[in-house]
Design an enzyme around this catalytic site. Structure first.
Site, mmCIF file in Angstrom:
data_model
loop_
_atom_site.group_PDB
_atom_site.id
_atom_site.type_symbol
_atom_site.label_atom_id
_atom_site.label_comp_id
_atom_site.label_asym_id
_atom_site.label_seq_id
_atom_site.Cartn_x
_atom_site.Cartn_y
_atom_site.Cartn_z
ATOM 1 N N LYS A 118 -3.198 3.310 5.839
ATOM 2 C CA LYS A 118 -2.209 3.379 5.266
ATOM 3 C C LYS A 118 -1.406 4.788 5.098
ATOM 4 O O LYS A 118 -0.420 5.318 5.002
ATOM 5 C CB LYS A 118 -2.034 2.800 3.972
ATOM 6 C CG LYS A 118 -3.169 3.318 2.900
ATOM 7 C CD LYS A 118 -3.090 2.433 1.662
ATOM 8 C CE LYS A 118 -4.445 2.176 0.937
ATOM 9 N NZ LYS A 118 -4.332 1.151 0.033
ATOM 10 N N ARG A 119 -2.308 5.736 5.408
ATOM 11 C CA ARG A 119 -1.865 7.047 5.337
ATOM 12 C C ARG A 119 -1.396 7.568 6.799
ATOM 13 O O ARG A 119 -0.809 8.560 7.079
ATOM 14 C CB ARG A 119 -2.970 8.066 5.019
ATOM 15 C CG ARG A 119 -3.325 8.107 3.427
ATOM 16 C CD ARG A 119 -4.641 8.836 3.257
ATOM 17 N NE ARG A 119 -5.746 8.111 3.666
ATOM 18 C CZ ARG A 119 -6.225 6.947 3.150
ATOM 19 N NH1 ARG A 119 -5.888 6.700 2.127
ATOM 20 N NH2 ARG A 119 -7.310 6.403 3.498
#
Ligand code: GLU
Ligand code: ZN
Length: 491
Positions: free
Chosen positions: A261-262
């Site tokens: 998700k980064r």
């Protein structure tokens, strides 16, 4: 569907910005619910005050609305199991934890983190399973009193059954987990805060969820949840049935690593800002583990809903391919009717996206050029560079384009073109004939003859069909730009 209607849930934690993995999970649950005429429950798992935020909560709702993934129960729409934010359901979890303790499905564990760490290390060194060793499973009253006397505060730990847990995953088939691999686990912190391990299955039970479709990263928690479910059924929490589980495949990013998700590529906001259509993005995300058919990549959400079956989901990791995602989006842009396309672009044509002043935007010019732009865009934000020549006082200065188009003899060509343009009817057809004729006088084919005209007028070597562009720009502004280019060439 046998056994009553389908109830699925999408239950994100409001931490950080929505990402594409989350959207894929929401989409598959939504499509499954809609396909079966079932219910999509939207639940907010905000039991971690340190990580959850109101901003992230708002973003989740906004994302779901933008995507058009409507929910039947949840925030803002309510429903029979309200509230749908776990932070507002704490009393229920306390109650269930107390019942589990009372019935022996859970016990108080007084081990400190240091003690647990030390025993885990020792087990590892001895080549034994390193999960919780069950030390507090059968404490005597004296032992409990002694621990309490030391001022220890216990966590609540769930007692896993001593036999294997088998279930049939809707995507992966039959799976078995042995007790060594699923040790007793904490369900309430020492400070009394209930954990995900408790609240997620408790709410699934209370909300009568029939199918749990979620990412493969959660597969290891499934045997624990099933065991907890069985205990909940025994103590009368929920309706006693256990949901079926389907674990959606991992999504891989660049370099064969899981998309995190980064990763900038995974931020939903980025896709919105670039001007992906919701239909395009959802179409692409649906292909991460599923397909409509071997020969049809482009489809609508209605088509997906009609065809979606969880059994067709592929267990193999899916690869996130931005190029393909963009190509699919471009297809969806082309599928819009012109009016919808024209309107969809407008947010990008107005400040703050545009590099011209808001009052320079000309709706009529935009509507005239829009049909010529529709086939050229990958994402809606591409529109500004394609039409800025219409709204800027002067074309953008792009030195590379200038160098590429302005060759020896370009000034002579431009002078001839200017004369012919000035004399012709201001229609795309006549403008083309004028440039063709100018080119002929200088021994240039149309492609070579139009390049300096295009750069003089739009600033760029590539763009929308040139003669339609000139028609919309108008005689006066076109000629003024050719004059300005001639002046620049004259140095
Ligand atoms: N709140 C959990 C998460 O975001 C939900 C997991 C689940 O679907 O069970 O990971
Ligand atoms: Zn213990």
């Amino acid at each position: 569907m046998a056994n009553g209607s389908v109830r699925v849930r999408f239950c994100p934690s409001p931490t950080g910005n929505p990402h594409v993995g989350l959207v894929r999970t929401a989409l598959f649950n939504w499509a499954f619910a809609r396909h079966h005429g079932g219910t999509l429950v939207f639940r907010i798992e905000d039991t971690d005050a340190a990580r959850d935020s109101e901003e992230s909560y708002e973003q989740l709702l906004d994302a779901m609305r933008w995507l058009g993934l409507d929910w039947d129960e949840g925030p803002e729409v309510g429903g029979p199991h309200a509230p749908y934010r776990q932070s507002q359901r704490m009393d229920r979890y306390q109650e269930v934890a107390a019942q589990l303790l009372e019935r022996g499905h859970a016990y108080k564990c007084y081990c400190t983190t240091e003690e647990l760490d030390a025993r885990r290390e020792a087990a590892r060194a001895a080549g034994k399973p390193s999960g919780y060793d069950g030390q507090c499973r059968e404490l005597t009253e004296e032992q409990v009193a002694a621990y309490e006397g030391e001022g220890r505060t216990p966590i609540v730990r769930f007692r896993m059954p001593d036999e294997p847990i088998t279930f049939t995953d809707l995507v992966r088939g039959e799976l078995t987990f042995t007790p060594e691999n699923v040790p007793d686990f904490g369900i309430v912190r020492a400070n009394g805060a209930p954990l995900y391990t408790l609240v997620n299955p408790v709410d699934d039970a209370l909300m009568e969820i029939t199918h749990v479709l979620r990412g493969e990263d959660l597969l290891s928690s499934t045997p624990r949840q099933i065991a907890l479910y069985r205990a909940l059924a025994e103590i009368g929490v929920g309706n006693g049935s256990i949901p079926q589980f389907g674990h959606l495949p991992y999504v891989m990013g660049e370099g064969n690593k899981k998309l995190s998700k980064r990763d900038p590529q995974s931020s939903l906001n980025l896709y919105r800002e670039r001007g992906f259509l919701r239909e395009g993005l959802l179409n692409y995300l649906s292909l991460l583990g599923w397909s409509l058919s071997a020969d049809q990549d482009i489809f609508t959400m209605d088509e997906m809903v009609a065809a979606f079956d969880i059994k067709d989901v592929n267990a193999n990791p899916a690869r996130f391919d931005l190029k393909k995602c963009e190509a699919i989006n471009a297809d969806h842009i082309r599928r819009l009717d012109v009016k919808a396309f024209t309107e969809a672009c407008e947010p990008w044509l107005r400040a703050p996206h545009a590099n011209w002043l808001p009052e320079s935007f000309d709706q009529a010019a935009w509507e005239a050029i829009a049909p010529h732009a529709q086939t050229r865009l990958t994402v809606l934000s591409d529109i500004t560079a394609n039409v800025d020549f219409l709204f800027l006082d002067e074309p953008v200065e792009d030195e590379a384009s200038w160098q590429k188009a302005m060759k020896e003899g370009s000034d002579a060509l431009l002078r001839t073109a200017r004369e012919k343009l000035a004399a012709c009817d201001w229609t795309a057809e006549a403008l083309k004939a004028a440039v063709v004729a100018a080119g002929e006088e200088h021994g240039l084919k149309l492609g070579k003859a139009q390049a300096p005209v295009r750069v003089a007028v739009t600033g760029r070597t590539v763009g929308l069909p040139l003669f339609e562009s000139l028609e919309v720009l108008g005689r006066e502004r076109t000629l003024a730009r050719v004059d300005a280019a001639l002046a620049k060439l004259a140095g």
